[in-house]
Design a protein around this motif. Sequence first.
Motif, PDB file in Angstrom:
ATOM      1  N   ALA A  33     136.508   4.463  20.038  1.00 19.35           N
ATOM      2  CA  ALA A  33     136.251   4.815  21.205  1.00 19.35           C
ATOM      3  C   ALA A  33     135.323   4.134  22.116  1.00 19.35           C
ATOM      4  N   ALA A  34     134.344   3.350  21.401  1.00 20.63           N
ATOM      5  CA  ALA A  34     133.455   2.730  22.123  1.00 20.63           C
ATOM      6  C   ALA A  34     133.536   1.172  22.130  1.00 20.63           C
ATOM      7  N   TYR A  35     134.147   0.594  21.344  1.00 23.45           N
ATOM      8  CA  TYR A  35     134.258  -0.772  21.441  1.00 23.45           C
ATOM      9  C   TYR A  35     136.039  -1.303  21.526  1.00 23.45           C
ATOM     10  N   GLY A  36     136.862  -0.467  21.201  1.00 20.98           N
ATOM     11  CA  GLY A  36     138.274  -0.659  21.305  1.00 20.98           C
ATOM     12  C   GLY A  36     138.935  -1.023  20.045  1.00 20.98           C
ATOM     13  N   GLU A  37     139.997  -1.203  19.905  1.00 23.66           N
ATOM     14  CA  GLU A  37     140.699  -1.084  18.446  1.00 23.66           C
ATOM     15  C   GLU A  37     140.500  -2.666  17.991  1.00 23.66           C
ATOM     16  N   HIS A  38     140.345  -3.615  18.579  1.00 23.32           N
ATOM     17  CA  HIS A  38     140.569  -4.817  18.072  1.00 23.32           C
ATOM     18  C   HIS A  38     139.191  -5.430  17.925  1.00 23.32           C
ATOM     19  N   ILE A  39     138.022  -4.991  17.910  1.00 30.04           N
ATOM     20  CA  ILE A  39     136.860  -5.555  17.720  1.00 30.04           C
ATOM     21  C   ILE A  39     136.190  -4.967  16.539  1.00 30.04           C
ATOM     22  N   TYR A  40     135.640  -6.014  15.667  1.00 26.76           N
ATOM     23  CA  TYR A  40     135.050  -5.540  14.462  1.00 26.76           C
ATOM     24  C   TYR A  40     133.655  -5.132  14.710  1.00 26.76           C
ATOM     25  N   VAL A  41     132.979  -4.265  14.120  1.00 27.79           N
ATOM     26  CA  VAL A  41     131.830  -3.603  14.359  1.00 27.79           C
ATOM     27  C   VAL A  41     131.602  -2.779  12.851  1.00 27.79           C
ATOM     28  N   ASP A  42     130.381  -3.256  12.174  1.00 27.83           N
ATOM     29  CA  ASP A  42     130.009  -2.615  11.246  1.00 27.83           C
ATOM     30  C   ASP A  42     129.998  -1.000  11.557  1.00 27.83           C
ATOM     31  N   ASP A  43     130.345  -0.322  10.494  1.00 34.78           N
ATOM     32  CA  ASP A  43     130.279   1.257  10.691  1.00 34.78           C
ATOM     33  C   ASP A  43     128.769   1.657  10.795  1.00 34.78           C
ATOM     34  N   ARG A  44     127.853   1.203  10.360  1.00 31.70           N
ATOM     35  CA  ARG A  44     126.565   1.272  10.255  1.00 31.70           C
ATOM     36  C   ARG A  44     126.054   1.314  11.707  1.00 31.70           C
ATOM     37  N   THR A  45     126.671   0.383  12.459  1.00 32.50           N
ATOM     38  CA  THR A  45     126.213   0.324  13.897  1.00 32.50           C
ATOM     39  C   THR A  45     126.393   1.600  14.713  1.00 32.50           C
ATOM     40  N   ILE A  46     127.261   2.339  14.242  1.00 31.78           N
ATOM     41  CA  ILE A  46     127.572   3.754  14.799  1.00 31.78           C
ATOM     42  C   ILE A  46     126.279   4.772  14.582  1.00 31.78           C
ATOM     43  N   ASP A  47     125.964   4.635  13.338  1.00 37.45           N
ATOM     44  CA  ASP A  47     124.757   5.300  12.739  1.00 37.45           C
ATOM     45  C   ASP A  47     123.553   5.148  13.597  1.00 37.45           C
ATOM     46  N   SER A  48     123.181   3.704  13.997  1.00 38.59           N
ATOM     47  CA  SER A  48     122.195   3.333  14.878  1.00 38.59           C
ATOM     48  C   SER A  48     122.204   4.038  16.272  1.00 38.59           C
ATOM     49  N   HIS A  49     123.537   3.806  16.737  1.00 42.70           N
ATOM     50  CA  HIS A  49     123.792   4.399  18.120  1.00 42.70           C
ATOM     51  C   HIS A  49     123.566   5.963  18.152  1.00 42.70           C
ATOM     52  N   ILE A  50     123.876   6.556  17.156  1.00 48.39           N
ATOM     53  CA  ILE A  50     123.736   7.956  17.130  1.00 48.39           C
ATOM     54  C   ILE A  50     122.430   8.342  16.904  1.00 48.39           C
ATOM     55  N   LYS A  51     121.587   7.737  16.175  1.00 47.19           N
ATOM     56  CA  LYS A  51     120.108   7.795  16.183  1.00 47.19           C
ATOM     57  C   LYS A  51     119.671   7.633  17.293  1.00 47.19           C
ATOM     58  N   ARG A  52     119.786   6.730  18.236  1.00 47.61           N
ATOM     59  CA  ARG A  52     119.076   6.515  19.494  1.00 47.61           C
ATOM     60  C   ARG A  52     119.361   7.526  20.512  1.00 47.61           C
ATOM     61  N   LEU A  53     120.890   7.856  20.371  1.00 50.19           N
ATOM     62  CA  LEU A  53     121.243   8.943  21.258  1.00 50.19           C
ATOM     63  C   LEU A  53     120.645  10.303  21.199  1.00 50.19           C
ATOM     64  N   ARG A  54     120.350  10.459  19.721  1.00 52.82           N
ATOM     65  CA  ARG A  54     119.470  11.766  19.443  1.00 52.82           C
ATOM     66  C   ARG A  54     118.227  11.645  19.928  1.00 52.82           C
ATOM     67  N   LYS A  55     117.407  10.566  19.776  1.00 55.44           N
ATOM     68  CA  LYS A  55     116.177  10.204  20.251  1.00 55.44           C
ATOM     69  C   LYS A  55     115.928  10.541  21.863  1.00 55.44           C
ATOM     70  N   LYS A  56     116.653  10.000  22.437  1.00 54.97           N
ATOM     71  CA  LYS A  56     116.968   9.992  23.990  1.00 54.97           C
ATOM     72  C   LYS A  56     117.071  11.566  24.325  1.00 54.97           C
ATOM     73  N   PHE A  57     117.746  12.112  23.789  1.00 50.60           N
ATOM     74  CA  PHE A  57     118.044  13.820  24.090  1.00 50.60           C
ATOM     75  C   PHE A  57     116.838  14.491  23.787  1.00 50.60           C
ATOM     76  N   LYS A  58     116.407  14.004  22.571  1.00 50.08           N
ATOM     77  CA  LYS A  58     115.190  14.896  21.995  1.00 50.08           C
ATOM     78  C   LYS A  58     113.852  14.784  22.959  1.00 50.08           C
ATOM     79  N   ALA A  59     113.890  13.398  23.660  1.00 51.86           N
ATOM     80  CA  ALA A  59     112.733  13.302  24.563  1.00 51.86           C
ATOM     81  C   ALA A  59     112.624  14.271  25.583  1.00 51.86           C
ATOM     82  N   VAL A  60     114.053  14.294  25.943  1.00 49.57           N
ATOM     83  CA  VAL A  60     114.101  15.591  27.262  1.00 49.57           C
ATOM     84  C   VAL A  60     114.214  17.168  26.801  1.00 49.57           C
ATOM     85  N   ASP A  61     114.840  17.302  25.445  1.00 43.80           N
ATOM     86  CA  ASP A  61     115.018  18.529  24.869  1.00 43.80           C
ATOM     87  C   ASP A  61     114.478  18.548  23.462  1.00 43.80           C
TER      88      ASP A  61
END
Length: 80
Positions: A33-61
């Motif tokens: 969904a984020a990078y497309g089907e033909h790009i290799y990204v380590d699955d732990r990269t998603i964990d990092s993005h989710i962690k940052r998303l949560r942090k940004k939302f928790k700063a507001v709520d």
Amino acid sequence: GGMIDLTVTEFLLLLALAKRPGHVKSRDQLIDAAYGEHIYVDDRTIDSHIKRLRKKFKAVDPGFAHIETLYGVGYRYRGD
């Protein structure tokens, strides 16, 4: 009600999760969904993005808990 600055990748991940609240998305599905089907990204990269998303939302709520981790499965957006 506050503004949250998201990167394009964070926005695409959030969009993929929020489109179907309650539905579990695997890391591979989120990578596609984020990078497309033909790009290799380590699955732990998603964990990092989710962690940052949560942090940004928790700063507001501080009570933000809409992105859930299902260990060994993936992530889901709680729509309640």
